[in-house]
Design an enzyme around this catalytic site. Structure first.
Site, PDB file in Angstrom:
ATOM      1  N   GLN A  18       0.913  -1.290   0.120  1.00 31.73           N
ATOM      2  CA  GLN A  18      -0.159   0.049  -0.152  1.00 31.73           C
ATOM      3  C   GLN A  18       0.967   1.309   0.096  1.00 31.73           C
ATOM      4  O   GLN A  18       0.398   2.252   0.284  1.00 31.73           O
ATOM      5  CB  GLN A  18      -0.795   0.251   1.240  1.00 31.73           C
ATOM      6  N   GLN A  19       2.097   1.069  -0.163  1.00 32.77           N
ATOM      7  CA  GLN A  19       2.885   2.115  -0.102  1.00 32.77           C
ATOM      8  C   GLN A  19       2.797   3.350  -1.070  1.00 32.77           C
ATOM      9  O   GLN A  19       2.833   4.478  -0.969  1.00 32.77           O
ATOM     10  CB  GLN A  19       4.392   1.855  -0.468  1.00 32.77           C
ATOM     11  N   CYS A  20       2.392   2.868  -2.389  1.00 35.28           N
ATOM     12  CA  CYS A  20       2.270   3.864  -3.394  1.00 35.28           C
ATOM     13  C   CYS A  20       1.148   4.836  -3.232  1.00 35.28           C
ATOM     14  O   CYS A  20       0.884   5.860  -3.627  1.00 35.28           O
ATOM     15  CB  CYS A  20       1.869   3.191  -4.775  1.00 35.28           C
ATOM     16  N   THR A  21      -0.253   4.403  -2.347  1.00 31.76           N
ATOM     17  CA  THR A  21      -1.299   5.375  -1.828  1.00 31.76           C
ATOM     18  C   THR A  21      -0.986   5.943  -0.724  1.00 31.76           C
ATOM     19  O   THR A  21      -1.518   7.123  -0.669  1.00 31.76           O
ATOM     20  CB  THR A  21      -2.354   4.424  -1.760  1.00 31.76           C
ATOM     21  N   VAL A  22      -0.244   5.776   0.279  1.00 32.08           N
ATOM     22  CA  VAL A  22       0.025   6.242   1.601  1.00 32.08           C
ATOM     23  C   VAL A  22       1.129   7.140   1.599  1.00 32.08           C
ATOM     24  O   VAL A  22       1.453   7.758   2.651  1.00 32.08           O
ATOM     25  CB  VAL A  22      -0.377   5.452   2.761  1.00 32.08           C
TER      26      VAL A  22
END
Length: 663
Positions: free
Chosen positions: A530-534
């Site tokens: 989920q790194q790309c979103t947060v």
């Protein structure tokens, strides 16, 4: 090859015609060092006109909206490039920007100003006095040479003529291209055969020459200096513009003059040198015993710039008559049959804006290949079918980068709708897409790709991907839908060449990984979670671009998806492909703007692609998958042996701790 290409031209005999086989023979013999009297006659490679579809599109608009019935001459601009690989003709290119004479010239290209004569009828095109046009332009060049104006403005030496007729009902374009060149009365001979720069210059001198030329371009404020003066020692190279002749050279018995040379032949200079030699002979022919000529050629191969293939030779310039009578001139291009005559191009199909867009996209990629990576297999990239599982932050950026590479077949799979937080990070969506509960991401992404580039073959599937630990047996309908989704996913993965796993969680990537591994498909981008979103907004753009670039690099490798992993230690070694390294993983750290390329062996206890998981999937199919979906996460860990490995590791840590305490 059915057409015959005009490659070499002397002063009076016109063009020497050679077919493609003879070109290879000529270039092979050029390197043999033969030096017969016929070899020493200086011949020039004439320009081959390269008029892009965008030029004709702009001419059409100009004719309809501006020129109308006006047949007066118009100023236009083309350019030539001197970094083409051996084998390509000496091209003078005119594209859509040709009518903006004050506009920028492509990097490392030399501008050439020309005159457009666009006629209203085919009869007027045929009746135009071509000889008179050539002599008029040649006289202007000759007058500029005599007056010295060509010293201050050398672009006068590189003028061209384009005679056209545009049949806008049929989109048939007739044209005849001319690059006027003045001829010496007795021709020219070389004192010695041409040699490459690396044969006469040391590596230190070559580096100094390249640096000096770049400095001259920067000082002059142009992308490429067409002609320059040069003097050098064992350690230094100095350059100056033609107008600085008197203060640059103190001894004119032997001088060195350079030309930005678009020719690719090893023994012959390109057409721009012709008028320069006439200028030198007229201005200083009586003062010079020998002129050393540098045909400056600046290639970039596999990312490395090199000028060592530039050509050096010497000539003795004859004295020109003292009278002011203009020298004879040549320059009209021959047609594809090798005869003096015009050419015709039928653009009835590609003048459709959609087809023009396709042509422009393909041209951009071809220019990249011609100038940077001649060995690049573009067909393999363009024909690759890409499946994007996820149409969110990563999916949008990956899709845009794929289109930049010319990929035509892109399929999206996503079950979400567009929310108000999406458009700022996901470039395929806009605010209006969020209204009324939001459009389907997969379908909206397809619509936007078609608006950006109508030539793309895009499809969208609004569907869910079953995940481990997420039960599907609450009802027969749920189970049936899950089975349909699995079958659809299997079909999509089978039909595509590359699968991008662009979802938010490891669980959602499990099933596609199993299917892709079973079908021996390449998968990209599996570890972002989920790194790309947060995280930082630029991360998805960087990661999406890297994923696509990695795919293209893999396609250029002879082993394809089975390529051996490149690691960080390989950065100083010879790259395995024309595009460089082919890592299996790229770990980026945006906080310190750093990338590492880890390489490791496949993990035999992987819960997605280990042999035991693939064996169960291939033998039991949906029955096995249903068991995974309806079980806890420990099911896969027990199956692959991860549970036992964890237990053994914990036991070893306990023993190590006991040993530490007893010391």
């Amino acid at each position: 090859m059915s057409e015959r290409i005009s490659l070499l031209s002397g002063d009076h005999t016109g063009s020497l015609e050679i077919d493609s086989f003879s070109i290879e023979v000529l270039m092979a013999s050029d390197t043999s060092g033969a030096s017969s009297s016929s070899d020493l006659k200086l011949q020039f490679a004439p320009f081959s006109s390269a008029l892009e579809a965008g030029f004709w599109h702009q001419l059409t608009q100009k004719k309809l909206n501006d020129y109308r019935l006006d047949e007066s001459p118009k100023c236009i601009k083309g350019y030539y490039y001197n970094g083409d690989p051996v084998g390509l003709p000496t091209r003078l290119t005119l594209e859509f920007s040709a009518f903006d004479v004050d506009g920028p010239t492509p990097a490392r290209c030399c501008p050439a100003l020309g005159t457009l004569y666009n006629t209203n009828t085919l009869d007027a095109f045929r009746a135009t006095d071509k000889k008179a046009l050539l002599e008029k332009e040649a006289k202007e060049i000759w007058d500029a040479i005599q007056s010295g104006a060509a010293l201050k403005n050398p672009s006068i030496l590189c003028k061209f003529i384009l005679l056209t007729f545009a049949d806008l009902k049929k989109y048939h374009f007739y044209y005849w291209f001319c690059f006027p060149a003045l001829c010496f009365p007795e021709g020219l001979k070389m004192i010695q055969p041409p040699v490459t720069l690396e044969q006469v210059f040391s590596q230190r001198q070559i580096s100094a020459l390249q640096e000096s030329y770049d400095g001259l371009c920067l000082k002059s404020g142009i992308t490429a200096v067409p002609f320059f003066l040069m003097k050098y020692t064992e350690d230094t190279v100095e350059m100056a513009l033609l107008e600085d002749w008197k203060k640059f050279f103190t001894d004119t018995k032997k001088v060195t003059v350079g030309v930005y040379d678009p020719c690719t032949l090893s023994q012959h200079p390109g057409w721009p040198l012709r008028n320069l030699l006439v200028l030198l002979a007229k201005q200083w022919g009586s003062e010079m015993e020998v002129v050393e000529l540098l045909c400056f050629r600046d290639q970039t191969l596999q990312g490395n710039r090199s000028i060592k293939h530039s050509v050096v030779f010497q000539v003795k310039l004859p004295e020109l008559p003292n009278n002011s009578v203009c020298l004879k001139s040549v320059g009209w291009e021959k047609n594809p049959k090798g005869a003096m005559g015009p050419r015709m191009v039928n653009l009835s199909e590609c003048m459709d804006p959609k087809r023009l867009a396709e042509s422009s996209v393909d041209l951009n990629l071809k220019l990249m290949r011609w100038r940077l990576v001649p060995s690049l297999d573009l067909d393999k990239v363009v024909s690759t079918k890409c499946l994007l599982l996820g149409a969110g932050t990563l999916g949008c950026n990956v899709a845009r980068t794929l289109m930049g590479w010319g990929v035509r077949h892109i399929t999206f799979v996503d079950n979400a709708n567009i929310s108000y937080s999406n458009p700022v990070r996901q470039p395929l969506y806009e605010f209006e897409d969020c209204l009324g509960g939001g459009k389907s991401k997969a379908m909206a992404a397809v619509d936007r790709l078609n608006k950006i580039f109508p030539g793309v073959n895009a499809e969208g599937y609004n569907m869910s991907i079953p995940m481990p630990g997420h039960p599907v047996n609450f009802s027969q309908a749920t189970l049936s839908q899950a089975q349909k989704d699995v079958e659809q996913l299997e079909k999509l993965i089978s039909e595509h060449d590359v699968v991008f796993l662009l979802m938010d969680t490891r669980e959602s990537r499990w099933l596609p990984t199993v299917i892709a591994a079973s079908k021996r498909k390449s998968t990209r981008d599996r570890t972002l979670d989920q790194q790309c979103t947060v995280s930082r907004p630029g991360l998805a753009m960087i990661a999406g671009a890297l994923a696509v670039e990695l795919m293209v690099s893999i396609l250029q490798h002879s082993e394809g998806g089975y390529a051996v992993a490149s690691s960080s230690d390989d950065r100083m070694n010879e790259p395995p492909t024309s595009l460089g390294l082919v890592p299996h993983q790229i770990r980026g750290f945006l906080s310190r703007f750093d990338n590492v390329l880890p390489a490791s062996l496949a993990f035999d206890k992987c819960t997605a692609c280990s042999p035991v998981v693939l064996d169960h999937y291939e033998r039991e199919g949906f029955s096995f998958l249903s068991q995974v979906f309806n079980s806890s996460h420990s099911f896969l860990e027990d199956l692959t042996g991860l549970t036992l490995l964890h237990q053994e590791t914990q036991a070893a840590e306990i023993w190590d701790m006991s040993d530490d305490e007893s010391i």
